[in-house]
Design a protein around this motif. Structure first.
Motif, PDB file in Angstrom:
ATOM      1  N   LYS A   1       0.841  -1.199   0.000  1.00 34.73           N
ATOM      2  CA  LYS A   1       0.000   0.000   0.000  1.00 34.73           C
ATOM      3  C   LYS A   1       0.875   1.247   0.000  1.00 34.73           C
ATOM      4  CE  LYS A   1      -3.850  -2.116   2.543  1.00 34.73           C
ATOM      5  NZ  LYS A   1      -4.642  -2.074   3.804  1.00 34.73           N
ATOM      6  N   PRO A   2       0.403   2.359  -0.583  1.00 33.17           N
ATOM      7  CA  PRO A   2       1.189   3.601  -0.581  1.00 33.17           C
ATOM      8  C   PRO A   2       1.542   4.039   0.841  1.00 33.17           C
ATOM      9  CG  PRO A   2      -0.658   3.779  -2.092  1.00 33.17           C
ATOM     10  CD  PRO A   2      -0.876   2.499  -1.320  1.00 33.17           C
ATOM     11  N   TYR A   3       2.731   4.581   0.992  1.00 35.10           N
ATOM     12  CA  TYR A   3       3.202   5.090   2.279  1.00 35.10           C
ATOM     13  C   TYR A   3       3.215   6.613   2.193  1.00 35.10           C
ATOM     14  CZ  TYR A   3       6.267   5.887   6.303  1.00 35.10           C
ATOM     15  OH  TYR A   3       6.805   6.324   7.496  1.00 35.10           O
ATOM     16  N   GLY A   4       2.257   7.230   2.862  1.00 30.01           N
ATOM     17  CA  GLY A   4       2.014   8.663   2.707  1.00 30.01           C
ATOM     18  C   GLY A   4       3.197   9.531   3.046  1.00 30.01           C
ATOM     19  N   ALA A   5       3.926   9.229   4.117  1.00 35.57           N
ATOM     20  CA  ALA A   5       5.036  10.089   4.532  1.00 35.57           C
ATOM     21  C   ALA A   5       6.121  10.139   3.466  1.00 35.57           C
ATOM     22  CB  ALA A   5       5.613   9.592   5.857  1.00 35.57           C
ATOM     23  N   GLY A   6       6.419   8.993   2.854  1.00 33.98           N
ATOM     24  CA  GLY A   6       7.437   8.965   1.809  1.00 33.98           C
ATOM     25  C   GLY A   6       6.998   9.706   0.562  1.00 33.98           C
ATOM     26  N   VAL A   7       5.730   9.543   0.189  1.00 33.79           N
ATOM     27  CA  VAL A   7       5.200  10.252  -0.982  1.00 33.79           C
ATOM     28  C   VAL A   7       5.271  11.756  -0.755  1.00 33.79           C
ATOM     29  CG1 VAL A   7       3.123  10.681  -2.352  1.00 33.79           C
ATOM     30  CG2 VAL A   7       3.720   8.332  -1.694  1.00 33.79           C
ATOM     31  N   ARG A   8       4.942  12.190   0.454  1.00 33.17           N
ATOM     32  CA  ARG A   8       4.978  13.633   0.750  1.00 33.17           C
ATOM     33  C   ARG A   8       6.398  14.184   0.672  1.00 33.17           C
ATOM     34  NH1 ARG A   8       0.900  11.972   4.348  1.00 33.17           N
ATOM     35  NH2 ARG A   8       2.356  11.726   6.089  1.00 33.17           N
ATOM     36  N   LYS A   9       7.392  13.402   1.109  1.00 28.73           N
ATOM     37  CA  LYS A   9       8.783  13.859   1.024  1.00 28.73           C
ATOM     38  C   LYS A   9       9.207  14.051  -0.430  1.00 28.73           C
ATOM     39  CE  LYS A   9      10.509  14.153   5.248  1.00 28.73           C
ATOM     40  NZ  LYS A   9      11.168  15.365   5.777  1.00 28.73           N
ATOM     41  N   LEU A  10       8.792  13.135  -1.305  1.00 31.25           N
ATOM     42  CA  LEU A  10       9.156  13.270  -2.706  1.00 31.25           C
ATOM     43  C   LEU A  10       8.390  14.411  -3.369  1.00 31.25           C
ATOM     44  CD1 LEU A  10       9.607   9.538  -3.697  1.00 31.25           C
ATOM     45  CD2 LEU A  10      11.359  11.273  -3.414  1.00 31.25           C
ATOM     46  N   ARG A  11       7.155  14.659  -2.941  1.00 29.21           N
ATOM     47  CA  ARG A  11       6.461  15.858  -3.407  1.00 29.21           C
ATOM     48  C   ARG A  11       7.234  17.112  -3.010  1.00 29.21           C
ATOM     49  NH1 ARG A  11       0.510  14.298  -1.063  1.00 29.21           N
ATOM     50  NH2 ARG A  11      -0.097  12.719  -2.624  1.00 29.21           N
ATOM     51  N   GLU A  12       7.818  17.098  -1.811  1.00 32.65           N
ATOM     52  CA  GLU A  12       8.595  18.249  -1.337  1.00 32.65           C
ATOM     53  C   GLU A  12       9.846  18.446  -2.194  1.00 32.65           C
ATOM     54  OE1 GLU A  12      10.844  19.857   2.730  1.00 32.65           O
ATOM     55  OE2 GLU A  12       9.606  18.032   2.813  1.00 32.65           O
ATOM     56  N   ILE A  13      10.512  17.337  -2.553  1.00 31.70           N
ATOM     57  CA  ILE A  13      11.684  17.428  -3.433  1.00 31.70           C
ATOM     58  C   ILE A  13      11.287  18.059  -4.761  1.00 31.70           C
ATOM     59  CG2 ILE A  13      13.276  16.031  -4.814  1.00 31.70           C
ATOM     60  CD1 ILE A  13      13.480  14.121  -2.418  1.00 31.70           C
ATOM     61  N   ILE A  14      10.168  17.610  -5.319  1.00 29.32           N
ATOM     62  CA  ILE A  14       9.685  18.162  -6.591  1.00 29.32           C
ATOM     63  C   ILE A  14       9.350  19.640  -6.435  1.00 29.32           C
ATOM     64  CG2 ILE A  14       7.762  18.085  -8.232  1.00 29.32           C
ATOM     65  CD1 ILE A  14       7.741  15.003  -7.771  1.00 29.32           C
ATOM     66  N   ALA A  15       8.678  19.997  -5.333  1.00 31.81           N
ATOM     67  CA  ALA A  15       8.266  21.386  -5.117  1.00 31.81           C
ATOM     68  C   ALA A  15       9.467  22.320  -5.028  1.00 31.81           C
ATOM     69  CB  ALA A  15       7.424  21.481  -3.847  1.00 31.81           C
ATOM     70  N   LYS A  16      10.545  21.865  -4.368  1.00 31.64           N
ATOM     71  CA  LYS A  16      11.741  22.706  -4.264  1.00 31.64           C
ATOM     72  C   LYS A  16      12.360  22.948  -5.639  1.00 31.64           C
ATOM     73  CE  LYS A  16      13.245  21.926   0.516  1.00 31.64           C
ATOM     74  NZ  LYS A  16      13.799  23.219   0.925  1.00 31.64           N
ATOM     75  N   ARG A  17      12.363  21.918  -6.475  1.00 28.17           N
ATOM     76  CA  ARG A  17      12.900  22.094  -7.833  1.00 28.17           C
ATOM     77  C   ARG A  17      12.034  23.069  -8.632  1.00 28.17           C
ATOM     78  NH1 ARG A  17      17.756  18.945  -8.973  1.00 28.17           N
ATOM     79  NH2 ARG A  17      18.011  17.723  -7.073  1.00 28.17           N
ATOM     80  N   LEU A  18      10.728  22.955  -8.468  1.00 31.94           N
ATOM     81  CA  LEU A  18       9.837  23.862  -9.195  1.00 31.94           C
ATOM     82  C   LEU A  18       9.993  25.301  -8.708  1.00 31.94           C
ATOM     83  CD1 LEU A  18       6.668  21.618  -9.476  1.00 31.94           C
ATOM     84  CD2 LEU A  18       8.103  22.421 -11.364  1.00 31.94           C
ATOM     85  N   THR A  19      10.189  25.478  -7.412  1.00 30.88           N
ATOM     86  CA  THR A  19      10.429  26.816  -6.878  1.00 30.88           C
ATOM     87  C   THR A  19      11.687  27.420  -7.496  1.00 30.88           C
ATOM     88  OG1 THR A  19       9.324  26.294  -4.788  1.00 30.88           O
ATOM     89  CG2 THR A  19      10.869  28.145  -4.783  1.00 30.88           C
ATOM     90  N   LYS A  20      12.727  26.582  -7.624  1.00 30.61           N
ATOM     91  CA  LYS A  20      13.965  27.050  -8.261  1.00 30.61           C
ATOM     92  C   LYS A  20      13.706  27.491  -9.700  1.00 30.61           C
ATOM     93  CE  LYS A  20      18.686  25.638  -9.401  1.00 30.61           C
ATOM     94  NZ  LYS A  20      19.714  24.573  -9.301  1.00 30.61           N
TER      95      LYS A  20
END
Length: 430
Positions: free
Chosen positions: A287-306
């Motif tokens: 099953k999906p693990y929410g905490a890990g998915v959220r961390k990778l969303r954060e990695i993506i968000a930081k790149r998009l902010t850049k």
């Protein structure tokens, strides 16, 4: 629109984060299993009364280089302060053919260059001038160490070793009988460097040697073992022989081989591993693990902010973004690569179809390289998240880990999962 595509493409550079990129860093220990690898490596250096030699393993693209940069910053900015040389061995060494003499030359060259660039400390060739005189004929030029700085004098040598298998073989042949004296010469330089560093308020010198985990592992032509085992086991006394703290990256397949206990005994403990980010629970639930998915969303968000962009500029929907995260298997570098491939193969915002196109070639590559004997191991991992290691399948397991067809995780317990790119492939029919 073209400018937006270019900004996003550049922001998703898959190379490891450098010291100038730490604004993009996301702490991932919690979703890697609270391994605290950087803290453990640092503590062994802080608490030691003498030099230390440590190893670090992990899947390619899993974040080892980024964590080593964190270690560099912690040791350089902490109290007491250490001067940390970050040696990118790929700059000097052909990963298809690696042995200790060229590791030593890479370490000395990059140490000398960084001491000069960052602290104005110029190392004189010293014993190296005498030890390397015989190599002038091999290099096809009269390279004199009398009138140049050490790092400059070694550039031609390291370039010749990396670029020419014939030169590499001849250099090894000449240096091998003299390896002990060459290490002595290196340690003479290190001692002089440490004296100068102490005047500038540093406690000691640390050398982090990255990229050796990427070495191509194959049977050694004469040692009766793999090339990785020859370097990290047979050459352990030399790798650990530098008169300063050292950390080397090591192929994951070797760290999890039948020689794991031998390596632990040689290096004073089991090799710490940078595991994958947990994005789903272990099989059989998966099953999906929410905490890990959220961390990778954060990695993506930081790149998009850049890139001065938003999620909606890159993804057609949140579902598309989360599909990409799922397909990455918790590998940050794979996210960067898939985003770039999707941008190249379609318009923004990217869609499900663009992501499928981005991973299609990876699937084809795995389909070509996986052999019939790999599939029983893959099927076991799919069902149970475990690997049963035997003498017969040890090499097959190393193949799967090295190729990242099977990924290793460390959450509560050690477990394994099939790379999502591989999961939909079918074993060949007889």
């Amino acid at each position: 629109m073209d400018d937006l595509r270019a900004r996003i493409y550049r922001a998703f550079d898959p190379r490891p984060l450098g010291s100038e990129d730490m604004d993009l860093y996301v702490a991932l220990d919690d979703v890697r299993g609270n391994t605290g690898v950087v803290r453990r490596l640092a503590e062994r250096i802080y608490l030691a009364t003498g030099r230390t030699c440590q190893l670090l393993a992990g899947h390619r693209g899993g974040g080892k280089s980024t964590e080593l940069r964190r270690l560099q910053r912690e040791l350089a900015e902490g109290e007491p302060r250490f001067f940390v040389v970050f040696c990118q061995s790929d700059d000097d060494i052909d990963r298809n053919d690696v042995d200790f003499p060229e590791v030593l030359i890479a370490v000395v060259r990059q140490m000398a260059a960084q001491l000069k660039d960052r602290e104005g400390i110029s190392l004189k060739p010293g014993y190296f001038k005498d030890r390397l005189k015989r190599l002038k004929s091999i290099l096809g030029s009269e390279v004199s160490f009398d009138s140049v700085e050490l790092d400059v004098g070694l550039v031609r040598l390291s370039g010749g070793i990396k670029g020419s298998p014939e030169t590499r073989a001849r250099v090894r042949e000449m240096l091998e009988p003299d390896t002990s004296n060459l290490l002595f010469a290196a340690n003479d330089l290190i001692s002089k460097a440490k004296l100068e560093l102490q005047k500038k308020g540093y406690r000691d010198l640390v050398i982090l040697v990255d990229d050796l985990d990427k070495m191509v592992v194959r049977p050694h032509p004469t040692a009766g073992c793999s090339t990785a085992a020859h370097l990290f086991i047979n050459r352990e006394a030399q790798l650990a022989g530098f008169e300063c703290h050292t950390v080397y990256t090591i192929p994951l397949a070797l760290a999890y081989s039948a020689q794991e206990q031998t390596i632990a005994n040689l290096y004073g403990g089991h090799v710490p591993v940078i595991p994958m980010i947990k994005v789903r629970h272990p099989p059989p639930t998966s099953k999906p693990y929410g905490a890990g998915v959220r961390k990778l969303r954060e990695i993506i968000a930081k790149r998009l902010t850049k890139a001065r962009a938003k999620d909606t500029d890159l993804f057609r929907s949140d579902q598309v973004r989360d599909k990409l995260i799922k397909l990455s298997g918790g590998q940050p570098r794979e996210i960067m690569i898939m985003v770039r491939e999707a941008i190249i193969s379609g318009e923004l915002p990217i869609t499900d179809r663009a992501i499928e196109r981005a991973v299609r070639e990876s699937r084809r590559a795995y389909a070509r390289q996986l052999r019939a004997e790999h599939w029983p191991i893959i099927e076991q991992v799919k069902k149970s998240g475990t690997i049963t290691r035997t003498e017969d399948n040890d090499e097959l397991i190393r193949d799967l880990l090295d190729s990242r067809a099977v990924l290793q995780y460390m959450n509560d317990r050690e477990w394994y999962d099939v790379n999502p790119v591989v999961a939909d492939l079918k074993p060949p029919t007889s």
